[in-house]
Design a protein around this motif. Structure first.
Motif: not given
Length: 422
Positions: A121-134, A204-215
């Protein structure tokens, strides 16, 4: 198990960290994805946590040393643990199953499984945070376990030995070394353990919302509605929502966190052995120019204090209670008194105290995989208090299982058949 094909429609129930992660992983593989949640992304359980992404979270609460701690815990006065006796009587089957898993063989299987899931999960989080702009919300300074006495430090030896066995990067700090790292902490802590293999986020909530926006940018849909009924058809599933709408899906993922138990019982008659680790938080402003650089866990007082965009978030220890029981803020008030001894703190935020329920299965491992005897139904639930740390790995594992791919980690410890039968 009904294997999915690229291009099929998947409805994910739940827009917390786990549900959004499942949706992202499936969308990345070409599935058409709709996420359904009555509150929207990151608004419920995923909103209220310390925002820590730490390999140290591989330690379940029901470890083999729990038996020696049980007499003290049952007094109900522990800073980090409270319980409601009537609620526990109502959930006695879950409680006995939970205690029965506080054995060395189960502990070894659970820690190995959770470590694999957290690392992935940590590896994926790093990739996703970069891609989602957070990525700017992430800090990589680790977090601290604080000990007020030498006896308290010694009581943590089993956990430290376990972390060492898994190669988790840590360092024991003396009082002056802790001061160098966090100079605004009061000198009331004899020792500290710096968990270096950890990151944290400031919302944490903003990270989840950023992932949802990216989705949604990638063609996924997020619908603010609640699924009321779920019916199997010849070609898949039909869902009805509280708004009177009907959705059709080839596959359905249940990622409803603490609401999963009621939903699965209503739809399939399953009695999911799930307990609720309730937790509270409130926000406080630092005083006298105090700065906290990373989350800290006061082991004696049972709270975590974490720097957030809203100020300093104070999170309480565990309260075992019924999911919908009224709030009991005594534990959080005690945590605030202890936190004010540790750091100069000012006023509380005007925002009300937050309460959420962490869904916990008897072996402290989530359930990830196909629903027994229900083709096209998938389960991603029961992540106790580490859903934020394990969500992306859960999404990846579920997507790999659904599409018949080779799995990055071993799915066997997370199989739903541990507790559910067709």
């Amino acid at each position: 198990m009904t294997q999915a094909r690229t291009g099929q429609h998947v409805v994910v129930l739940g827009a917390g960290m786990v549900g959004v992660a499942c949706a992202l992983s499936l969308r990345h593989r070409g599935m058409n994805v709709t996420v359904l949640d009555p509150l929207g992304p990151g608004a419920a359980t995923s909103h209220g946590n310390a925002g820590v992404l730490a390999r140290s979270s591989l330690m379940p609460f029901n470890h083999p040393r729990l038996w020696s701690q049980l007499p003290g815990l049952l007094r109900g006065r522990s800073a980090g643990f409270r319980y409601a006796p009537l609620a526990m009587l109502d959930q006695w089957r879950w409680g006995l199953a939970y205690l029965s898993n506080a054995r060395e063989p189960v502990f070894r299987e659970t820690t190995a499984a959770l470590d694999a899931l957290i690392r992935h999960s940590g590896d994926v989080h790093r990739r996703w945070m970069d891609a989602a702009g957070v990525a700017h919300r992430r800090r990589d300074e680790g977090w601290l376990f604080l000990y007020r006495s030498a006896a308290g430090f010694e009581s943590g030896a089993f956990a430290r030995d376990t972390l060492e066995r898994f190669g988790v990067g840590t360092a024991v700090l003396e009082r002056h070394e802790l001061h160098d790292l966090e100079p605004h902490l009061q000198p009331i802590f004899r020792k500290a353990l710096w968990v270096k293999d950890a990151s944290s986020v400031d919302s944490p909530g903003e990270v989840v919302r950023a992932y949802a926006d990216w989705l949604t940018q990638q063609g996924g849909r997020v619908v603010v509605a609640e699924a009321t009924t779920l019916n199997r058809t010849d070609t898949g599933w039909t869902l009805h929502t509280d708004g009177g709408n009907t959705l059709h899906a080839d596959h359905v993922v249940v990622a409803l966190g603490p609401w999963s138990r009621e939903f699965l019982r209503a739809q399939f008659g399953w009695r999911l052995p799930m307990g609720f680790e309730r937790g509270y938080h409130r926000h406080l402003q630092p005083a006298q120019g105090a700065v906290l650089n990373r989350p800290v866990y006061d082991t004696a007082a049972g709270y975590v204090l974490a720097p957030m965009a809203q100020g300093l978030r104070l999170t309480s220890g565990v309260e075992l209670n019924a999911q919908h029981a009224p709030p009991r803020t005594g534990q959080l008030d005690a945590a605030e008194r202890a936190a004010r001894e540790a750091l100069p703190l000012g006023d509380r935020s005007a925002a009300p105290d937050w309460l959420g329920s962490r869904p916990t299965l008897p072996d402290c491992r989530p359930m990830i995989g196909a629903g027994p005897g229900q083709p096209g139904l998938w389960l991603a639930l029961g992540h106790q208090h580490i859903g934020f740390s394990t969500g992306p790995g859960t999404g990846e594992l579920l997507a790999q299982l659904m599409l018949g791919e080779s799995t990055t980690i071993d799915p066997h410890p997370f199989r739903p058949q541990r507790f559910l039968r067709a």
